[in-house]
Design an enzyme around this catalytic site. Structure first.
Site, PDB file in Angstrom:
ATOM      1  N   LYS A 110       0.789  -1.058  -0.092  1.00 55.04           N
ATOM      2  CA  LYS A 110       0.111   0.063   0.011  1.00 55.04           C
ATOM      3  C   LYS A 110       0.924   1.371  -0.078  1.00 55.04           C
ATOM      4  CE  LYS A 110      -4.105  -2.119   2.479  1.00 55.04           C
ATOM      5  NZ  LYS A 110      -4.477  -1.978   3.986  1.00 55.04           N
ATOM      6  N   LYS A 127      -5.507 -11.506  -6.239  1.00 54.47           N
ATOM      7  CA  LYS A 127      -6.632 -11.875  -5.283  1.00 54.47           C
ATOM      8  C   LYS A 127      -8.145 -11.029  -5.608  1.00 54.47           C
ATOM      9  CE  LYS A 127      -6.982  -9.377  -1.653  1.00 54.47           C
ATOM     10  NZ  LYS A 127      -6.770  -8.956  -0.229  1.00 54.47           N
ATOM     11  N   LYS A 183     -11.971  -5.471  -4.184  1.00 50.34           N
ATOM     12  CA  LYS A 183     -12.847  -4.232  -4.859  1.00 50.34           C
ATOM     13  C   LYS A 183     -12.001  -3.164  -5.640  1.00 50.34           C
ATOM     14  CE  LYS A 183     -17.128  -2.463  -4.192  1.00 50.34           C
ATOM     15  NZ  LYS A 183     -18.421  -3.055  -3.558  1.00 50.34           N
TER      16      LYS A 183
HETATM   17  P1  TYM Z   1     -10.960  -6.921   4.386  1.00 48.68           P
HETATM   18  O1  TYM Z   1     -12.464  -5.998   4.557  1.00 48.68           O
HETATM   19  O2  TYM Z   1     -10.048  -6.444   3.103  1.00 48.68           O
HETATM   20  O3  TYM Z   1     -11.492  -8.346   3.957  1.00 48.68           O
HETATM   21  C1  TYM Z   1     -12.574  -8.919   4.959  1.00 48.68           C
HETATM   22  C2  TYM Z   1     -12.384 -10.446   4.969  1.00 48.68           C
HETATM   23  O4  TYM Z   1     -12.520 -10.895   3.443  1.00 48.68           O
HETATM   24  C3  TYM Z   1     -11.153 -11.727   3.490  1.00 48.68           C
HETATM   25  N1  TYM Z   1     -11.240 -11.705   1.987  1.00 48.68           N
HETATM   26  C4  TYM Z   1     -10.808 -12.617   1.082  1.00 48.68           C
HETATM   27  N2  TYM Z   1     -10.843 -13.830   1.448  1.00 48.68           N
HETATM   28  C5  TYM Z   1     -10.462 -14.707   0.198  1.00 48.68           C
HETATM   29  N3  TYM Z   1     -10.223 -14.486  -0.735  1.00 48.68           N
HETATM   30  C6  TYM Z   1     -10.450 -13.133  -1.177  1.00 48.68           C
HETATM   31  N4  TYM Z   1     -10.235 -12.714  -2.204  1.00 48.68           N
HETATM   32  C7  TYM Z   1     -10.610 -12.134  -0.119  1.00 48.68           C
HETATM   33  N5  TYM Z   1     -10.861 -10.852  -0.081  1.00 48.68           N
HETATM   34  C8  TYM Z   1     -11.055 -10.523   1.249  1.00 48.68           C
HETATM   35  C9  TYM Z   1     -10.369 -11.156   4.003  1.00 48.68           C
HETATM   36  O5  TYM Z   1      -9.269 -12.069   4.441  1.00 48.68           O
HETATM   37  C10 TYM Z   1     -10.936 -10.761   5.520  1.00 48.68           C
HETATM   38  O6  TYM Z   1     -10.847 -11.890   6.317  1.00 48.68           O
HETATM   39  N6  TYM Z   1      -7.822  -5.735   7.968  1.00 48.68           N
HETATM   40  C11 TYM Z   1      -9.014  -6.447   7.454  1.00 48.68           C
HETATM   41  C12 TYM Z   1     -10.049  -6.010   8.395  1.00 48.68           C
HETATM   42  C13 TYM Z   1     -10.188  -6.032   9.716  1.00 48.68           C
HETATM   43  C14 TYM Z   1     -10.164  -7.289  10.650  1.00 48.68           C
HETATM   44  C15 TYM Z   1      -9.697  -6.854  11.983  1.00 48.68           C
HETATM   45  C16 TYM Z   1     -10.065  -8.832  10.393  1.00 48.68           C
HETATM   46  C17 TYM Z   1      -9.982  -4.863  10.782  1.00 48.68           C
HETATM   47  N7  TYM Z   1      -9.633  -5.344  11.960  1.00 48.68           N
HETATM   48  C18 TYM Z   1      -9.777  -7.756  13.113  1.00 48.68           C
HETATM   49  C19 TYM Z   1     -10.039  -9.784  11.543  1.00 48.68           C
HETATM   50  C20 TYM Z   1      -9.971  -9.044  12.676  1.00 48.68           C
HETATM   51  C21 TYM Z   1      -9.271  -6.299   5.946  1.00 48.68           C
HETATM   52  O7  TYM Z   1      -8.889  -5.363   5.560  1.00 48.68           O
HETATM   53  O8  TYM Z   1     -10.334  -7.106   5.644  1.00 48.68           O
END
Ligand code: TYM
Length: 339
Positions: free
Chosen positions: A120, A200, A203
């Protein structure tokens, strides 16, 4: 993982998702579907992490609608406020307070090593500190609720390792307070590739299928999916093992149909467009109940508001208890000097 601790108490599960509007297939398979499965057996807390989302630098005017859209996705897939706490991060101020306190035990070098930070930060000439400190807030999210297990996709593994390090360091410095969190990552769905078949599903890359899309919109997206690049003409034999469309079939098609598609692809009896059409129809069918429930919640935003208000209230109850303990252990309780 056992479902209860030694006292027979249900284990605490925490997870979060950034509000970038309606959830997509990757979010669903990697996170939301496991969350729905876990909510009956564990003490679950699920959070829409808007404080995290500000680090992506989006338009503030879009944030409220994005939070609502994600809340509708949560409820549409079957997350149930009777079973799990569902809330918005910025409603519980203790998240940002604990993140600040964790600055005291987190080495900058650990933050700089994070792969997501390295990726990022390349987009900025002057890197906002929030991008570096992002995983500290994530650790605070989890540990505020003393989360013992965190269901996520593979991309979050490194942040969860850092969460364990922060908990360990805090416990060693200030006394035993936080559990060592376990990451729950399902091997088959931990990293769903996008429709480009290359990166991956995400969005920001525009390679997603929304889980609430109407069948026509699903087809508009799935028809763009990249298949075996060596299969140029319809009568070229296909190689399902390297085709992302075939992999996606695995999540939406029963074994017999999948075996049939595989055989016909190899024998060039089925073309890529036909194959995508079957996938698109199966995705649209699988998500039909979600679209119905979403329509209900969109027509009744007051129901969504109640879920999130109640969830925040319950979350604050837990968060306040943890913070009282943390402040005392860190000496942030000057009144204790008055005997
Ligand atoms: P985020 O918002 O990018 O994604 C949310 C969840 O979806 C999963 N995910 C995927 N899994 C498989 N294949 C994909 N292509 C894919 N895209 C997204 C992510 O692994 C995630 O589980 N930093 C985190 C949000 C967060 C969080 C937390 C998660 C903030 N605090 C505490 C767990 C615990 C994030 O940006 O996820």
């Amino acid at each position: 993982m056992s479902k209860t601790d030694r006292a027979g108490r249900k284990k605490r599960v925490f997870s979060g998702m950034q509000p970038s509007g309606e959830a997509h297939l990757g979010n669903y398979l990697g996170a939301l579907r496991p969350w729905v499965e876990l909510q009956s057996e564990y003490d679950c807390v699920f959070c829409i992490v808007d404080d995290h989302a500000i680090t992506a630098g989006g338009d503030p005017a879009e944030m409220p609608a994005n939070v609502m859209d994600l809340a509708v996705s949560f409820l549409a897939v079957g997350l149930d406020p009777e079973k799990a706490i569902i809330f918005v991060q910025s409603d519980v101020h203790e998240h940002t307070e604990l993140a600040w306190l964790f600055n005291a035990v987190t080495p900058v070098g650990d933050l700089e090593r994070m792969t997501q930070y390295k990726d990022k930060s390349q987009h900025f000439e002057s890197i906002p500190a929030g991008i570096l400190n992002y995983p500290i807030l994530q650790a605070a999210d989890i540990l505020l609720y003393k989360g013992e297990a965190v269901p996520v996709g593979e991309d979050q593994r490194q942040h969860l390792e850092l969460t364990r390090d922060i908990a360990r360091k805090f416990n060693a410095t200030y006394g035993d307070t936080f559990p060592e969190t376990e990451a729950l990552i399902d091997k088959g769905v931990g990293r769903i590739l996008g429709l480009d078949g290359n990166a991956k599903m995400s969005k920001s890359l525009g390679n997603t299928v929304g889980i609430l899309a109407e069948p026509d919109a699903v087809w508009d997206r799935v028809r763009t999916a990249v298949t075996d690049p060596q299969r140029i003409r319809r009568d070229d034999p296909g190689r399902p093992e390297i085709c992302n469309v075939f992999t996606l079939h695995g999540h939406f098609t029963d074994d017999a149909t999948r075996a049939d598609i595989e055989a016909k692809c190899r024998a060039a009896e089925i073309g890529c467009v036909d194959c995508k059409r079957i996938l698109s129809d199966n995705i649209a069918d699988a998500f039909a109940p979600f679209r119905d429930r979403a329509a209900h919640f969109r027509a009744h935003p007051e129901d969504v508001r109640k879920v999130l208000d109640d969830g925040a209230e319950r979350a604050r109850g837990i968060a306040r208890e943890t913070m009282t303990e943390v402040r005392r252990k860190m000496g942030l309780d000057w009144r204790s000097a008055i005997i």
